[in-house]
Design a protein around this motif. Sequence first.
Motif, PDB file in Angstrom:
ATOM      1  N   ASN A  62       4.141  -2.034   4.968  1.00 33.81           N
ATOM      2  CA  ASN A  62       3.754  -3.292   5.592  1.00 33.81           C
ATOM      3  C   ASN A  62       2.245  -3.458   5.662  1.00 33.81           C
ATOM      4  O   ASN A  62       1.745  -4.346   6.315  1.00 33.81           O
ATOM      5  CB  ASN A  62       4.335  -3.379   7.007  1.00 33.81           C
ATOM      6  N   VAL A  63       1.513  -2.574   4.998  1.00 35.59           N
ATOM      7  CA  VAL A  63       0.058  -2.643   4.982  1.00 35.59           C
ATOM      8  C   VAL A  63      -0.383  -3.151   3.616  1.00 35.59           C
ATOM      9  O   VAL A  63      -0.038  -2.560   2.595  1.00 35.59           O
ATOM     10  CB  VAL A  63      -0.561  -1.250   5.248  1.00 35.59           C
ATOM     11  N   PRO A  64      -1.123  -4.259   3.563  1.00 30.41           N
ATOM     12  CA  PRO A  64      -1.569  -4.800   2.273  1.00 30.41           C
ATOM     13  C   PRO A  64      -2.419  -3.793   1.500  1.00 30.41           C
ATOM     14  O   PRO A  64      -3.131  -2.998   2.086  1.00 30.41           O
ATOM     15  CB  PRO A  64      -2.404  -6.022   2.658  1.00 30.41           C
ATOM     16  N   ASN A  65      -2.310  -3.842   0.187  1.00 29.69           N
ATOM     17  CA  ASN A  65      -3.110  -3.017  -0.724  1.00 29.69           C
ATOM     18  C   ASN A  65      -2.877  -1.522  -0.573  1.00 29.69           C
ATOM     19  O   ASN A  65      -3.748  -0.724  -0.865  1.00 29.69           O
ATOM     20  CB  ASN A  65      -4.602  -3.327  -0.568  1.00 29.69           C
ATOM     21  N   ARG A  66      -1.707  -1.142  -0.099  1.00 25.45           N
ATOM     22  CA  ARG A  66      -1.368   0.275  -0.035  1.00 25.45           C
ATOM     23  C   ARG A  66      -0.062   0.507  -0.749  1.00 25.45           C
ATOM     24  O   ARG A  66       0.826  -0.322  -0.729  1.00 25.45           O
ATOM     25  CB  ARG A  66      -1.222   0.743   1.406  1.00 25.45           C
ATOM     26  N   VAL A  67       0.042   1.656  -1.357  1.00 30.32           N
ATOM     27  CA  VAL A  67       1.256   2.044  -2.058  1.00 30.32           C
ATOM     28  C   VAL A  67       1.760   3.323  -1.415  1.00 30.32           C
ATOM     29  O   VAL A  67       0.984   4.212  -1.104  1.00 30.32           O
ATOM     30  CB  VAL A  67       0.956   2.308  -3.554  1.00 30.32           C
ATOM     31  N   SER A  68       3.039   3.422  -1.208  1.00 29.98           N
ATOM     32  CA  SER A  68       3.623   4.658  -0.709  1.00 29.98           C
ATOM     33  C   SER A  68       4.618   5.147  -1.742  1.00 29.98           C
ATOM     34  O   SER A  68       5.514   4.423  -2.133  1.00 29.98           O
ATOM     35  CB  SER A  68       4.343   4.415   0.617  1.00 29.98           C
ATOM     36  N   ILE A  69       4.448   6.357  -2.183  1.00 26.15           N
ATOM     37  CA  ILE A  69       5.322   6.908  -3.207  1.00 26.15           C
ATOM     38  C   ILE A  69       6.188   7.989  -2.585  1.00 26.15           C
ATOM     39  O   ILE A  69       5.685   8.908  -1.965  1.00 26.15           O
ATOM     40  CB  ILE A  69       4.497   7.494  -4.362  1.00 26.15           C
ATOM     41  N   SER A  70       7.483   7.849  -2.740  1.00 28.30           N
ATOM     42  CA  SER A  70       8.421   8.840  -2.249  1.00 28.30           C
ATOM     43  C   SER A  70       9.376   9.153  -3.386  1.00 28.30           C
ATOM     44  O   SER A  70      10.209   8.341  -3.723  1.00 28.30           O
ATOM     45  CB  SER A  70       9.212   8.300  -1.052  1.00 28.30           C
ATOM     46  N   CYS A  71       9.227  10.283  -3.992  1.00 27.69           N
ATOM     47  CA  CYS A  71      10.138  10.681  -5.063  1.00 27.69           C
ATOM     48  C   CYS A  71      11.320  11.382  -4.414  1.00 27.69           C
ATOM     49  O   CYS A  71      11.246  12.556  -4.073  1.00 27.69           O
ATOM     50  CB  CYS A  71       9.430  11.589  -6.052  1.00 27.69           C
ATOM     51  N   VAL A  72      12.360  10.622  -4.177  1.00 26.30           N
ATOM     52  CA  VAL A  72      13.510  11.132  -3.443  1.00 26.30           C
ATOM     53  C   VAL A  72      14.733  11.061  -4.339  1.00 26.30           C
ATOM     54  O   VAL A  72      14.990  10.040  -4.942  1.00 26.30           O
ATOM     55  CB  VAL A  72      13.748  10.289  -2.169  1.00 26.30           C
ATOM     56  N   GLY A  73      15.485  12.134  -4.419  1.00 31.21           N
ATOM     57  CA  GLY A  73      16.677  12.143  -5.225  1.00 31.21           C
ATOM     58  C   GLY A  73      17.890  12.530  -4.427  1.00 31.21           C
ATOM     59  O   GLY A  73      18.399  13.623  -4.585  1.00 31.21           O
ATOM     60  N   PHE A  74      18.337  11.654  -3.542  1.00 30.95           N
ATOM     61  CA  PHE A  74      19.552  11.919  -2.791  1.00 30.95           C
ATOM     62  C   PHE A  74      20.709  11.344  -3.575  1.00 30.95           C
ATOM     63  O   PHE A  74      20.767  10.152  -3.793  1.00 30.95           O
ATOM     64  CB  PHE A  74      19.492  11.266  -1.407  1.00 30.95           C
ATOM     65  N   PRO A  75      21.646  12.189  -3.993  1.00 26.55           N
ATOM     66  CA  PRO A  75      22.735  11.673  -4.802  1.00 26.55           C
ATOM     67  C   PRO A  75      23.650  10.737  -4.030  1.00 26.55           C
ATOM     68  O   PRO A  75      24.094   9.740  -4.557  1.00 26.55           O
ATOM     69  CB  PRO A  75      23.475  12.930  -5.240  1.00 26.55           C
ATOM     70  N   SER A  76      23.927  11.046  -2.782  1.00 25.15           N
ATOM     71  CA  SER A  76      24.834  10.225  -1.981  1.00 25.15           C
ATOM     72  C   SER A  76      24.848  10.771  -0.565  1.00 25.15           C
ATOM     73  O   SER A  76      24.291  11.832  -0.285  1.00 25.15           O
ATOM     74  CB  SER A  76      26.258  10.288  -2.543  1.00 25.15           C
ATOM     75  N   VAL A  77      25.538  10.056   0.318  1.00 28.46           N
ATOM     76  CA  VAL A  77      25.707  10.533   1.690  1.00 28.46           C
ATOM     77  C   VAL A  77      26.410  11.885   1.682  1.00 28.46           C
ATOM     78  O   VAL A  77      25.976  12.835   2.321  1.00 28.46           O
ATOM     79  CB  VAL A  77      26.524   9.513   2.514  1.00 28.46           C
ATOM     80  N   PHE A 127      24.596  19.392   0.903  1.00 29.32           N
ATOM     81  CA  PHE A 127      23.344  20.154   0.857  1.00 29.32           C
ATOM     82  C   PHE A 127      23.049  20.768   2.223  1.00 29.32           C
ATOM     83  O   PHE A 127      22.774  21.952   2.334  1.00 29.32           O
ATOM     84  CB  PHE A 127      22.182  19.246   0.436  1.00 29.32           C
ATOM     85  N   LEU A 128      23.124  19.955   3.273  1.00 22.97           N
ATOM     86  CA  LEU A 128      22.803  20.452   4.615  1.00 22.97           C
ATOM     87  C   LEU A 128      23.759  21.561   5.050  1.00 22.97           C
ATOM     88  O   LEU A 128      23.336  22.548   5.653  1.00 22.97           O
ATOM     89  CB  LEU A 128      22.829  19.308   5.621  1.00 22.97           C
ATOM     90  N   CYS A 129      25.035  21.427   4.738  1.00 24.29           N
ATOM     91  CA  CYS A 129      26.009  22.452   5.117  1.00 24.29           C
ATOM     92  C   CYS A 129      25.813  23.732   4.322  1.00 24.29           C
ATOM     93  O   CYS A 129      25.988  24.833   4.849  1.00 24.29           O
ATOM     94  CB  CYS A 129      27.432  21.941   4.925  1.00 24.29           C
ATOM     95  N   SER A 130      25.429  23.621   3.059  1.00 21.56           N
ATOM     96  CA  SER A 130      25.290  24.812   2.226  1.00 21.56           C
ATOM     97  C   SER A 130      24.032  25.610   2.538  1.00 21.56           C
ATOM     98  O   SER A 130      23.991  26.803   2.299  1.00 21.56           O
ATOM     99  CB  SER A 130      25.310  24.434   0.739  1.00 21.56           C
ATOM    100  N   VAL A 131      23.018  24.959   3.097  1.00 22.73           N
ATOM    101  CA  VAL A 131      21.759  25.668   3.338  1.00 22.73           C
ATOM    102  C   VAL A 131      21.507  25.983   4.810  1.00 22.73           C
ATOM    103  O   VAL A 131      20.552  26.673   5.130  1.00 22.73           O
ATOM    104  CB  VAL A 131      20.544  24.885   2.780  1.00 22.73           C
ATOM    105  N   LYS A 132      22.383  25.527   5.709  1.00 19.23           N
ATOM    106  CA  LYS A 132      22.085  25.714   7.134  1.00 19.23           C
ATOM    107  C   LYS A 132      22.027  27.185   7.524  1.00 19.23           C
ATOM    108  O   LYS A 132      21.255  27.550   8.393  1.00 19.23           O
ATOM    109  CB  LYS A 132      23.048  24.941   8.011  1.00 19.23           C
TER     110      LYS A 132
END
Length: 150
Positions: free
Chosen positions: A6-21, A27-32
């Motif tokens: 929401n800030v003009p002239n700014r870019v936010s990059i988020s390289c996120v690869g969530f396959p699904s809910v 993932f969370l259950c396997s690594v907890k």
Amino acid sequence: GVAKPNVPNRVSISCVGFPSVFGEFRFLCSVKTLGCVRLLVGLGSTQPTRRFNFYFQTHVNIVYFRVVPFTLLPCNIYRLENLGTGQVRFNHTIDEIWDKIDWDRDISEFYDMFIDLAIQHHKRVSSKALNRIAALEVFKESGYKDISLK
């Protein structure tokens, strides 16, 4: 993906690869038991989004660099898309919600919140899917002359 701040002239990059809910829950259950967490990195630049290619730039003016565990983000940042899988997307950049992060949130609080969000999503899309099935049946019965999705 790129989250539009929401800030003009700014870019936010988020390289996120969530396959699904369900992929995120698996993932969370396997690594907890290993004590692992999925970290998100928010990177802000003053480069315009349409002409900015982060991966091929030789010089980037970094405005902010933020790292946060996925499970600590405020509820209103998460958005689920896609009829079938419920792909995780974000309504805000990490920088925009930085002061609202609950650094003491217990994983069970995240599960409760995220499961409720996933249930709402799947209820909404199941209704849409039933409407699409009905429209396809009408289309078939009409001899392939009348297709309308509402």
